[in-house]
Design a protein around this motif. Structure first.
Motif, PDB file in Angstrom:
ATOM      1  N   PHE A 115       3.565   0.806   2.849  1.00  0.00           N
ATOM      2  CA  PHE A 115       3.363  -0.273   3.807  1.00  0.00           C
ATOM      3  C   PHE A 115       3.256  -1.604   3.085  1.00  0.00           C
ATOM      4  CE2 PHE A 115       2.838   1.773   7.815  1.00  0.00           C
ATOM      5  CZ  PHE A 115       2.310   3.027   7.540  1.00  0.00           C
ATOM      6  N   GLN A 122       0.531   5.367   1.257  1.00  0.00           N
ATOM      7  CA  GLN A 122      -0.298   6.283   2.027  1.00  0.00           C
ATOM      8  C   GLN A 122       0.099   7.711   1.712  1.00  0.00           C
ATOM      9  OE1 GLN A 122      -0.003   5.976   6.295  1.00  0.00           O
ATOM     10  NE2 GLN A 122      -1.619   7.465   6.641  1.00  0.00           N
ATOM     11  N   PHE A 162       0.715  -5.386   9.365  1.00  0.00           N
ATOM     12  CA  PHE A 162       1.440  -4.374   8.611  1.00  0.00           C
ATOM     13  C   PHE A 162       2.892  -4.281   9.045  1.00  0.00           C
ATOM     14  CE2 PHE A 162      -1.550  -2.015   5.966  1.00  0.00           C
ATOM     15  CZ  PHE A 162      -2.750  -2.514   6.408  1.00  0.00           C
ATOM     16  N   GLU A 178       3.306   3.508  12.469  1.00  0.00           N
ATOM     17  CA  GLU A 178       2.886   2.119  12.266  1.00  0.00           C
ATOM     18  C   GLU A 178       1.372   1.995  12.281  1.00  0.00           C
ATOM     19  OE1 GLU A 178       4.259   3.294  14.993  1.00  0.00           O
ATOM     20  OE2 GLU A 178       3.731   2.144  16.796  1.00  0.00           O
ATOM     21  N   MET A 179       0.879   0.954  11.649  1.00  0.00           N
ATOM     22  CA  MET A 179      -0.561   0.664  11.595  1.00  0.00           C
ATOM     23  C   MET A 179      -0.882  -0.386  12.649  1.00  0.00           C
ATOM     24  SD  MET A 179      -1.915   2.490   9.183  1.00  0.00           S
ATOM     25  CE  MET A 179      -3.412   1.682   8.655  1.00  0.00           C
ATOM     26  N   GLN A 189      -4.012   0.433  -2.364  1.00  0.00           N
ATOM     27  CA  GLN A 189      -3.257  -0.768  -2.666  1.00  0.00           C
ATOM     28  C   GLN A 189      -2.533  -0.653  -4.005  1.00  0.00           C
ATOM     29  OE1 GLN A 189      -5.246  -4.580  -3.570  1.00  0.00           O
ATOM     30  NE2 GLN A 189      -4.121  -5.416  -1.838  1.00  0.00           N
ATOM     31  N   PHE A 204      -8.150   4.842  10.943  1.00  0.00           N
ATOM     32  CA  PHE A 204      -8.640   4.448   9.632  1.00  0.00           C
ATOM     33  C   PHE A 204      -9.672   3.334   9.759  1.00  0.00           C
ATOM     34  CE2 PHE A 204      -5.952   6.828   6.854  1.00  0.00           C
ATOM     35  CZ  PHE A 204      -4.754   6.994   7.531  1.00  0.00           C
ATOM     36  N   TYR A 230       0.850  -1.179   0.000  1.00  0.00           N
ATOM     37  CA  TYR A 230       0.000   0.000   0.000  1.00  0.00           C
ATOM     38  C   TYR A 230       0.893   1.238   0.000  1.00  0.00           C
ATOM     39  CZ  TYR A 230      -3.727  -3.082   1.759  1.00  0.00           C
ATOM     40  OH  TYR A 230      -4.648  -4.082   1.921  1.00  0.00           O
ATOM     41  N   PRO A 253       6.393  -1.816   9.337  1.00  0.00           N
ATOM     42  CA  PRO A 253       6.548  -0.518  10.000  1.00  0.00           C
ATOM     43  C   PRO A 253       6.467   0.673   9.053  1.00  0.00           C
ATOM     44  CG  PRO A 253       8.672  -1.555   9.740  1.00  0.00           C
ATOM     45  CD  PRO A 253       7.666  -2.554   9.283  1.00  0.00           C
ATOM     46  N   PHE A 273      -9.456   1.333   2.318  1.00  0.00           N
ATOM     47  CA  PHE A 273      -9.380   2.228   3.467  1.00  0.00           C
ATOM     48  C   PHE A 273     -10.132   3.526   3.231  1.00  0.00           C
ATOM     49  CE2 PHE A 273      -6.253   0.434   6.404  1.00  0.00           C
ATOM     50  CZ  PHE A 273      -5.726  -0.587   5.640  1.00  0.00           C
ATOM     51  N   GLY A 274     -10.645   4.096   4.313  1.00  0.00           N
ATOM     52  CA  GLY A 274     -11.127   5.464   4.277  1.00  0.00           C
ATOM     53  C   GLY A 274      -9.954   6.419   4.380  1.00  0.00           C
ATOM     54  N   LYS A 275     -10.249   7.716   4.341  1.00  0.00           N
ATOM     55  CA  LYS A 275      -9.188   8.719   4.342  1.00  0.00           C
ATOM     56  C   LYS A 275      -8.691   9.054   5.736  1.00  0.00           C
ATOM     57  CE  LYS A 275     -10.619  10.665  -0.040  1.00  0.00           C
ATOM     58  NZ  LYS A 275     -11.000  11.866  -0.819  1.00  0.00           N
ATOM     59  N   LEU A 315       4.517   7.256   1.804  1.00  0.00           N
ATOM     60  CA  LEU A 315       4.784   6.290   2.859  1.00  0.00           C
ATOM     61  C   LEU A 315       4.240   4.946   2.382  1.00  0.00           C
ATOM     62  CD1 LEU A 315       5.681   5.560   5.745  1.00  0.00           C
ATOM     63  CD2 LEU A 315       3.447   6.359   6.550  1.00  0.00           C
ATOM     64  N   GLY A 332      -4.512  12.790   3.134  1.00  0.00           N
ATOM     65  CA  GLY A 332      -5.861  13.034   2.630  1.00  0.00           C
ATOM     66  C   GLY A 332      -6.412  11.944   1.740  1.00  0.00           C
ATOM     67  N   LEU A 333      -5.611  10.903   1.477  1.00  0.00           N
ATOM     68  CA  LEU A 333      -6.074   9.839   0.577  1.00  0.00           C
ATOM     69  C   LEU A 333      -6.164   8.486   1.258  1.00  0.00           C
ATOM     70  CD1 LEU A 333      -4.085  10.717  -2.680  1.00  0.00           C
ATOM     71  CD2 LEU A 333      -6.464  11.239  -2.134  1.00  0.00           C
ATOM     72  N   GLY A 334      -5.723   8.377   2.479  1.00  0.00           N
ATOM     73  CA  GLY A 334      -5.735   7.080   3.144  1.00  0.00           C
ATOM     74  C   GLY A 334      -4.696   6.156   2.529  1.00  0.00           C
ATOM     75  N   LEU A 335      -4.913   4.864   2.655  1.00  0.00           N
ATOM     76  CA  LEU A 335      -4.016   3.867   2.073  1.00  0.00           C
ATOM     77  C   LEU A 335      -4.637   3.318   0.798  1.00  0.00           C
ATOM     78  CD1 LEU A 335      -3.334   3.780   5.283  1.00  0.00           C
ATOM     79  CD2 LEU A 335      -2.273   1.599   4.706  1.00  0.00           C
TER      80      LEU A 335
END
Lengths: 115, 116
Positions: A90, A37, A106, B44-45, A45, B91, A35, A108, B106-108, A88, A40-43
């Protein structure tokens, strides 16, 4: 300890210089995924793999390559990085558990800057 | 159309108060899973809680509970007794289908700030 590891954690590079971000998991998971990140867009894929030698595109695969030669490793390759790939990243892995529950573990994260 | 919508870019709460983070989802699948992740400033998630579409009871994990309203397609995260360490990005994510392998969407995210 069960974990997903990524290397490097931080990378600053220049446009066009090929790079590889490694991902490794020690949980014998079949499924692995990358993914990115962005604020404002989230993650979102990039690519995923259901098992060795089985990979498929996610939502934003352009500019990326992956390979899955071994079950534990799933490297992300940027053949010719561009500034819009500054993000970023993941890596995540999971196994198939039951019908619906499927927690993804996930790594780090790798913070990549392309100048 | 977005599959996961988090309408609150940021939320503020005082320590020890409860807070609800909103999440609505869109799917035509009967089988799906809903997840909440926490991302502190370190990046980290961290997996918090999961709700399956066939689960009849709302999921709970310690101070976290999921208010699952299937007809409204909402899966709000409730954090009781907020702590300073709860300050983070949160998230909501969904996995559709029952293959066990499908993508997490995922959402934002919602940034939560807990003040003393």
């Amino acid at each position: 300890e069960a974990q997903v590891t990524q290397n490097p954690r931080y990378l600053i590079t220049v446009t066009g210089k090929k790079l590889t971000v490694t991902c490794s998991q020690n949980m014998n998971h079949e499924y692995m995924s990358w993914y990115r990140q962005d604020p404002g867009l989230g993650l979102r894929q990039i690519y995923y793999s259901m098992n060795v030698e089985v990979t498929d595109k996610g939502d934003v695969p352009e500019g990326y390559k992956v390979s899955r030669k071994e079950k534990r490793n799933f490297p992300l390759i940027l053949e010719s990085p561009s500034p819009n790939q500054t993000s970023l990243y993941f890596c995540a892995s999971s196994t198939r558990v039951g019908i619906s529950y499927n927690e993804q573990f996930f790594g780090p994260g790798t913070r990549l800057t392309v100048l | 159309a977005q599959k996961i919508t988090q309408t609150q870019p940021g939320m503020f709460v005082q320590e020890k108060e409860a807070v609800t983070l909103d999440c609505t989802y869109d799917t035509s699948d009967q089988s799906y899973g809903l997840f909440w992740y926490k991302q502190p400033s370190s990046g980290e998630m961290i997996f918090l809680i999961y709700q399956g579409s066939y689960d009849e009871q709302n999921a709970t994990e310690g101070r976290y509970s999921l208010n699952f309203q299937k007809a409204r397609k909402s899966a709000n995260l409730v954090i009781s007794a907020s702590q300073l360490g709860d300050s983070a990005m949160y998230f909501c994510a969904m996995r559709e289908g029952n293959s066990g392998y499908s993508t997490l969407t995922f959402g934002k995210g919602t940034m939560l700030l807990v003040s003393p």
